[in-house]
Design a protein around this motif. Structure first.
Motif, PDB file in Angstrom:
ATOM      1  N   ILE A 122      -5.218   1.938   0.803  1.00  0.00           N
ATOM      2  CA  ILE A 122      -4.074   2.052   0.374  1.00  0.00           C
ATOM      3  C   ILE A 122      -3.498   3.447   0.859  1.00  0.00           C
ATOM      4  O   ILE A 122      -4.379   4.310   1.025  1.00  0.00           O
ATOM      5  CB  ILE A 122      -3.472   1.887  -0.897  1.00  0.00           C
ATOM      6  N   GLY A 123      -1.946   3.762   1.101  1.00  0.00           N
ATOM      7  CA  GLY A 123      -1.534   4.848   1.345  1.00  0.00           C
ATOM      8  C   GLY A 123      -0.827   4.870   2.773  1.00  0.00           C
ATOM      9  O   GLY A 123      -0.336   3.646   3.052  1.00  0.00           O
ATOM     10  N   THR A 124      -0.354   6.075   3.177  1.00  0.00           N
ATOM     11  CA  THR A 124       0.017   5.975   4.212  1.00  0.00           C
ATOM     12  C   THR A 124      -0.802   6.713   5.450  1.00  0.00           C
ATOM     13  O   THR A 124      -1.128   7.869   5.158  1.00  0.00           O
ATOM     14  CB  THR A 124       1.535   6.885   4.464  1.00  0.00           C
ATOM     15  N   TYR A 128      -4.908   7.481   4.170  1.00  0.00           N
ATOM     16  CA  TYR A 128      -5.363   6.524   3.437  1.00  0.00           C
ATOM     17  C   TYR A 128      -6.544   6.732   2.446  1.00  0.00           C
ATOM     18  O   TYR A 128      -7.398   7.742   2.782  1.00  0.00           O
ATOM     19  CB  TYR A 128      -6.017   5.336   4.413  1.00  0.00           C
ATOM     20  N   THR A 131      -9.293   1.291  -1.333  1.00  0.00           N
ATOM     21  CA  THR A 131      -8.395   0.759  -2.618  1.00  0.00           C
ATOM     22  C   THR A 131      -9.290   0.781  -3.813  1.00  0.00           C
ATOM     23  O   THR A 131      -8.768   1.240  -4.927  1.00  0.00           O
ATOM     24  CB  THR A 131      -8.242  -0.707  -2.096  1.00  0.00           C
ATOM     25  N   THR A 187       1.957  -2.022  -1.011  1.00  0.00           N
ATOM     26  CA  THR A 187       0.800  -1.126  -1.187  1.00  0.00           C
ATOM     27  C   THR A 187      -0.308  -1.886  -1.390  1.00  0.00           C
ATOM     28  O   THR A 187      -1.206  -2.072  -0.368  1.00  0.00           O
ATOM     29  CB  THR A 187       0.901  -0.219  -2.333  1.00  0.00           C
ATOM     30  N   THR A 188      -0.670  -2.540  -2.548  1.00  0.00           N
ATOM     31  CA  THR A 188      -1.413  -3.583  -2.820  1.00  0.00           C
ATOM     32  C   THR A 188      -1.083  -5.093  -2.658  1.00  0.00           C
ATOM     33  O   THR A 188      -1.982  -6.053  -2.714  1.00  0.00           O
ATOM     34  CB  THR A 188      -2.368  -3.415  -3.967  1.00  0.00           C
TER      35      THR A 188
END
Length: 472
Positions: A122-124, A128, A131, A187-188
């Motif tokens: 996850i993230g940009t 990252y 998860t 995101t998730t």
């Protein structure tokens, strides 16, 4: 543009530096729960200290098990109407357990090309994190939120009933509220919770989901349970103030993972939230001591510890939204309000034993609302992401952000109070909630755990076997 459900979990290469920071932050937040156990344990009488510590400890076990089975999915799975996540999406953390990532290797004259090995992240990009690290980080929030509730009902709740309460409250209150506040679109899951994405109230690290939520729950549970035997006439002074000070220090230390870790990277956002957290907490401690000195004539160690916690609570939702002056103001104002708020229980006749309502519910609400006043255009929250170009009232933004903060804060408060009331009544009329008057008089350590925290052994000569257990 939103991503289709088939894109989740997102696969990629995590950044090792950000991953290391988030692993450390997760450990810091977990440390807050033992810190809370010492903080609460020192505030009760010595005959109840082990029970108080055990309430925090058992929450670590119960919530961890539920989180790994369905809690993460309920909190961060694709949204069902903005209210809770899909139970099946990450049930048992399916699809998230992976090995190490590795970059692609180009073909050479002697070896074929090797494709990249990607992980659920996850993230940009390129920041990252795996998860699973996010799963661990958010688990620690769930644990301490449940544990916080225990302070309101110290000395009188049956331990078995507390275990049942932790499971029911995490499932029906914390996990849904975490979805509302922390689950952002894309995101998730494709869609997240309504407070984060529709209302767009700012709660960087849990002023609503953690503090208002636990404080409102503590109030509801305390009302159903009733006051401690002898309260408010009997003296119920803290038995170990060094424990309280140790606990507050551990909480402050761990809170850097709580707030700065919520940036999900180790960059400038984490640095900003780290410093605003420190500034607000220092100002809050001084504010509480000032109130004590002016009203009671003495500045106390218990007041210093309480001021620290009030400041940490206050800056939690706003740490990414304010500058130095905003952090000073939020910490000081909230601490002064909380120092007076804890006195209301004597006038309103509710036994909030360790001031969960006065510090966490009121402090969380103050910190949430003050974002609407002090949201700074140069802050991380206002310069990137979902809340870009927003401003607080004092920076020319009008009431737009303030009403969003108010709706978010009071919605969580109302839901948590009503849902907790229902859970408490169900337990009361099934397995029972309250220890008997005789059990309270003897102490929860003996009656609930068959142990005592402090044993004084004396005798004349070796092997005398004489043991005297003392209780205060």
């Amino acid at each position: 543009m939103t991503l289709p459900m088939t894109a989740f979990p997102i696969m990629g290469q995590p950044d090792t530096g950000d991953t290391a920071w988030m692993l450390a932050s997760s450990a810091l937040v977990l440390l807050m729960t033992p810190g809370l156990a010492f903080f609460y344990g020192g505030m009760v009488r010595s005959k109840n200290v082990l029970n108080m510590i055990m309430m925090s400890t058992v929450a670590m076990g119960v919530v961890t098990v539920l989180w790994s089975i369905y809690g993460f999915s309920e909190s961060f799975g694709n949204s069902e109407g903005g209210l809770f996540g899909s139970f099946g999406q990450y049930f048992g953390l399916k699809g998230l357990i992976q090995g190490n990532a590795s970059a692609a290797v180009a073909a050479t004259k002697t070896s074929p090309a090797v494709a990249a090995v990607n992980l659920p992240v996850i993230g940009t990009a390129p920041d990252y994190i795996p998860t699973l690290v996010f799963v661990a980080f958010q688990l620690m929030f769930a644990i301490i939120t449940v544990a916080l509730v225990s302070g309101a009902i110290a000395d009188r709740l049956k331990f078995g009933s507390w275990v049942a309460f932790t499971a029911l409250w995490a499932t029906f209150v914390y996990f849904p509220v975490a979805h509302w506040v922390f689950a952002f679109d894309g995101t998730t899951g494709e869609h997240g919770g309504w407070i984060a994405n529709k209302l767009k109230a700012i709660d960087f690290a849990g002023g609503t989901a953690v503090h208002i939520n636990s404080g409102a729950a503590g109030l509801a549970l305390a009302l159903v349970l009733g006051a401690r035997k002898g309260w408010p006439k009997a003296a119920m002074r803290p038995h170990n103030l060094p424990f309280v000070m140790l606990g507050s220090g551990l909480l402050w230390f761990g809170w850097y993972g709580f707030n700065a870790g919520s940036a999900l990277t180790s960059g400038g956002d984490a640095a900003s939230t780290f410093i605003t957290t420190t500034i607000a907490t220092g100002a809050a401690m001084l504010g509480w001591l000032l109130v004590e000195k002016l009203v009671d004539g003495h500045a106390t160690s218990l007041g210093a510890a309480s001021g620290v916690v009030a400041g940490l609570v206050a800056i939690t939702p706003s740490c990414s939204s304010v500058n130095v002056l905003g952090a000073l103001a939020i910490g000081f104002i909230t601490s002064v309000v909380c120092a007076f708020a804890i006195r209301l229980k004597y006038k309103l006749k509710y036994d909030d034993a360790l001031d969960v309502v006065g510090v966490h519910m009121i402090g969380g609400l103050m910190g949430t609302l003050l974002v609407g006043f002090f949201l700074c255009p140069q802050s991380p929250a206002a310069t990137s992401g979902l809340f870009a170009n927003t401003k607080g009232l004092f920076y020319g933004g009008g009431l737009d952000q303030l009403w969003r903060q108010a709706v978010g804060g009071f919605s969580v408060m109302a839901y948590s109070f009503v849902a907790t009331l229902i859970i408490a009544l169900v337990i009361k009329y099934t397995i029972g909630l309250r220890m008997s008057d005789e059990e309270q008089a003897e102490g929860a350590d003996e009656t609930q755990h068959a142990e005592t925290a402090y044993d004084i052994t004396s005798g004349s000569g070796a092997g005398s076997g004489l043991s005297v257990s003392t209780k205060v």
